[in-house]
Write a protein that holds these residues in place. Structure first.
Motif, PDB file in Angstrom:
ATOM      1  N   LYS A  64      54.998 -71.264 -32.420  1.00  0.00           N
ATOM      2  CA  LYS A  64      54.596 -72.192 -33.471  1.00  0.00           C
ATOM      3  C   LYS A  64      54.750 -71.523 -34.835  1.00  0.00           C
ATOM      4  N   LEU A  65      55.682 -72.012 -35.630  1.00  0.00           N
ATOM      5  CA  LEU A  65      55.859 -71.533 -36.992  1.00  0.00           C
ATOM      6  C   LEU A  65      54.893 -72.274 -37.898  1.00  0.00           C
ATOM      7  N   LEU A  66      54.123 -71.521 -38.684  1.00  0.00           N
ATOM      8  CA  LEU A  66      53.133 -72.108 -39.586  1.00  0.00           C
ATOM      9  C   LEU A  66      53.324 -71.550 -40.991  1.00  0.00           C
ATOM     10  N   PRO A  67      52.900 -72.284 -42.019  1.00  0.00           N
ATOM     11  CA  PRO A  67      53.017 -71.769 -43.387  1.00  0.00           C
ATOM     12  C   PRO A  67      52.186 -70.501 -43.571  1.00  0.00           C
ATOM     13  N   ARG A  68      52.682 -69.601 -44.386  1.00  0.00           N
ATOM     14  CA  ARG A  68      51.947 -68.384 -44.684  1.00  0.00           C
ATOM     15  C   ARG A  68      50.641 -68.702 -45.410  1.00  0.00           C
ATOM     16  N   PHE A  69      49.747 -67.757 -45.410  1.00  0.00           N
ATOM     17  CA  PHE A  69      48.469 -67.912 -46.086  1.00  0.00           C
ATOM     18  C   PHE A  69      48.705 -68.294 -47.550  1.00  0.00           C
ATOM     19  N   GLY A  70      48.043 -69.368 -47.987  1.00  0.00           N
ATOM     20  CA  GLY A  70      48.195 -69.832 -49.362  1.00  0.00           C
ATOM     21  C   GLY A  70      49.288 -70.862 -49.560  1.00  0.00           C
ATOM     22  N   GLN A  71      50.092 -71.116 -48.512  1.00  0.00           N
ATOM     23  CA  GLN A  71      51.155 -72.123 -48.592  1.00  0.00           C
ATOM     24  C   GLN A  71      50.795 -73.311 -47.713  1.00  0.00           C
ATOM     25  N   LYS A  72      51.307 -74.490 -48.070  1.00  0.00           N
ATOM     26  CA  LYS A  72      51.019 -75.701 -47.305  1.00  0.00           C
ATOM     27  C   LYS A  72      52.165 -76.095 -46.383  1.00  0.00           C
ATOM     28  N   THR A  73      53.365 -75.634 -46.683  1.00  0.00           N
ATOM     29  CA  THR A  73      54.529 -75.988 -45.863  1.00  0.00           C
ATOM     30  C   THR A  73      55.400 -74.759 -45.639  1.00  0.00           C
ATOM     31  N   LEU A  74      56.278 -74.870 -44.675  1.00  0.00           N
ATOM     32  CA  LEU A  74      57.232 -73.799 -44.386  1.00  0.00           C
ATOM     33  C   LEU A  74      58.312 -73.746 -45.462  1.00  0.00           C
ATOM     34  N   THR A  75      58.931 -72.598 -45.607  1.00  0.00           N
ATOM     35  CA  THR A  75      60.008 -72.426 -46.582  1.00  0.00           C
ATOM     36  C   THR A  75      61.290 -72.046 -45.857  1.00  0.00           C
ATOM     37  N   GLU A  76      62.382 -71.974 -46.625  1.00  0.00           N
ATOM     38  CA  GLU A  76      63.680 -71.612 -46.036  1.00  0.00           C
ATOM     39  C   GLU A  76      63.708 -70.156 -45.565  1.00  0.00           C
ATOM     40  N   ASN A  77      62.698 -69.369 -45.963  1.00  0.00           N
ATOM     41  CA  ASN A  77      62.651 -67.964 -45.564  1.00  0.00           C
ATOM     42  C   ASN A  77      61.868 -67.739 -44.277  1.00  0.00           C
ATOM     43  N   ASP A  78      61.226 -68.780 -43.770  1.00  0.00           N
ATOM     44  CA  ASP A  78      60.373 -68.631 -42.600  1.00  0.00           C
ATOM     45  C   ASP A  78      61.184 -68.738 -41.306  1.00  0.00           C
ATOM     46  N   GLY A  79      60.839 -67.887 -40.352  1.00  0.00           N
ATOM     47  CA  GLY A  79      61.562 -67.912 -39.084  1.00  0.00           C
ATOM     48  C   GLY A  79      60.839 -67.126 -38.007  1.00  0.00           C
ATOM     49  N   MET A  80      61.311 -67.297 -36.781  1.00  0.00           N
ATOM     50  CA  MET A  80      60.713 -66.621 -35.624  1.00  0.00           C
ATOM     51  C   MET A  80      61.767 -66.455 -34.541  1.00  0.00           C
ATOM     52  N   ASN A  81      61.719 -65.327 -33.854  1.00  0.00           N
ATOM     53  CA  ASN A  81      62.529 -65.187 -32.650  1.00  0.00           C
ATOM     54  C   ASN A  81      61.720 -64.453 -31.589  1.00  0.00           C
ATOM     55  N   ILE A  82      62.000 -64.771 -30.338  1.00  0.00           N
ATOM     56  CA  ILE A  82      61.269 -64.206 -29.205  1.00  0.00           C
ATOM     57  C   ILE A  82      62.280 -63.737 -28.169  1.00  0.00           C
TER      58      ILE A  82
END
Length: 280
Positions: A64-82
Motif C-alpha cells: 500500500k503506497l501512502l502519502p508521506r507525512f504532511g502530504q495528502k496525496t501521492l507524488t510522481e516521486n513515490d514508489g515501492m518494489n517488493i
C-alpha cells in the motif's frame, strides 16, 4: 544459486519504500513506513514471513503506497518494489534465490508537456498486489481458527484491546522484560517453530528483548483519543495503532538526531471468547 536441497525453507520479502506505506501478507502487516519517519528518505529491509503464512498454500501480498507525512496525496516521486526470496535456514547464503518475480509500482513517465508524471500522482493511496505460493514442512497453530473479532461490537472489542495494551504499556514503563516475555510466550512458541530455532537461538531472541528493556528508554504515552482499532488476518487479529498508522507501543529515541522510535508490534487474538485475548 548452488544445487542445494532446501530442507528448512525460509521465506522472506525485501520491500523498498520510496513513500509512506505498508506491506501485508495473508492480510497481516509485515513492514511499514508511517508517521513522521516517512517525511523523507526511503526504507527497505528483509522481512521473514514463515510465521505469517503459517502453512503451505497460496497467499496474497499487498503493498500500500501512502502519502508521506504532511502530504495528502501521492507524488510522481513515490514508489515501492517488493522482491521475494527463498533459502534454506541452515545454508541461506548458498541457497538464497528469488521464488517470485519482483512486484513494482508503476514508474514515472513524461506527459504531453514533457513533464515528469506518474499514474499514482494525486491519488490518496495506491496498491500493488500479487499471489505467492509457499511450501512449508509444518502447519503452525496460529490464528487460523481463532475468533473473528471484527464481528464483535466495536465498542466492546476496543475496550478489551485498550485494557490489554494499557497492561503492556505499564510493563514497558516499568521495563519489566520478564513479564512481557511471559505474556508473549504464545508468540515466542510460534516463531520458534516457524524459524526452526534451537535453544541457543531462542535464548538470543529473548536476550535481545531483555537488553532493549534494560536500556530503560522512555515510552510514548497512550492516549485513547489518539489511537484506533485495526483488524488483520481477515478479522482474526486485532491491534491498536496511532492515528498516523504507527504502532501504539513505542520506545522513544532521539528523533532530532535522526533516530527512529522503536516500535513494538503487538497483535492479539482469541482462541475462544472465554479464554480472551492473548499476544500472538
Amino acid at each position: 544459486m548452488g544445487n542445494y536441497k532446501i530442507n528448512n525453507p525460509y521465506y522472506e520479502l525485501y520491500p523498498n519504500l520510496n513513500c509512506a506505506g505498508k506491506v501485508l501478507v495473508n492480510d497481516v502487516p509485515v513492514f511499514s513506513f508511517l508517521g513522521q519517519d516517512s517525511k523523507d528518505g526511503i526504507l527497505d529491509g528483509s522481512v521473514p514471513i514463515n510465521h505469517i503464512v503459517l502453512q503451505s498454500g497460496k497467499y496474497k501480498v499487498v503493498g500500500k503506497l501512502l502519502p508521506r507525512f504532511g502530504q495528502k496525496t501521492l507524488t510522481e516521486n513515490d514508489g515501492m518494489n517488493i522482491s521475494f526470496n527463498l533459502s534454506d535456514i541452515d545454508n541461506w547464503k548458498e541457497t538464497k534465490h528469488s521464488f517470485f518475480p519482483e512486484l513494482n509500482s508503476p514508474g514515472p513517465s513524461f506527459d504531453k508537456n514533457n513533464k515528469i508524471t506518474s499514474p499514482v500522482k494525486g491519488l490518496p493511496f495506491f496498491e500493488i498486489a500479487a499471489e505467492i505460493e509457499v511450501e512449508l514442512p509444518f502447519v503452525l497453530d496460529g490464528w487460523q481458527n481463532s475468533v473473528d473479532l471484527s464481528k464483535i461490537e466495536k465498542s466492546i472489542i476496543k475496550q478489551k484491546v485498550l485494557e490489554f495494551f494499557i497492561q503492556i504499556h505499564a510493563l514497558l514503563k516499568e521495563h519489566n522484560a520478564s513479564k512481557f516475555l511471559e505474556l508473549s510466550k504464545e508468540k515466542e512458541d510460534l516463531q520458534t517453530k516457524a524459524f526452526y530455532f534451537n535453544s541457543i537461538r531462542k535464548q538470543e531472541v529473548r536476550d535481545s528483548i531483555i537488553n532493549l528493556f534494560n536500556k530503560k528508554l522512555d515510552v510514548l504515552p497512550l492516549n485513547e483519543a489518539e489511537l484506533k482499532l485495526e483488524f488483520y488476518g481477515y478479522g482474526k487479529l486485532v491491534s491498536l495503532v496511532r492515528l498516523d498508522g504507527s504502532s501504539a507501543l513505542q520506545f522513544k529515541k532521539n528523533i532530532a538526531e535522526g533516530e527512529r522510535n522503536i516500535e513494538l508490534e503487538v497483535k492479539l487474538h482469541a482462541r475462544t471468547l472465554e479464554k480472551g485475548l492473548s499476544i500472538i
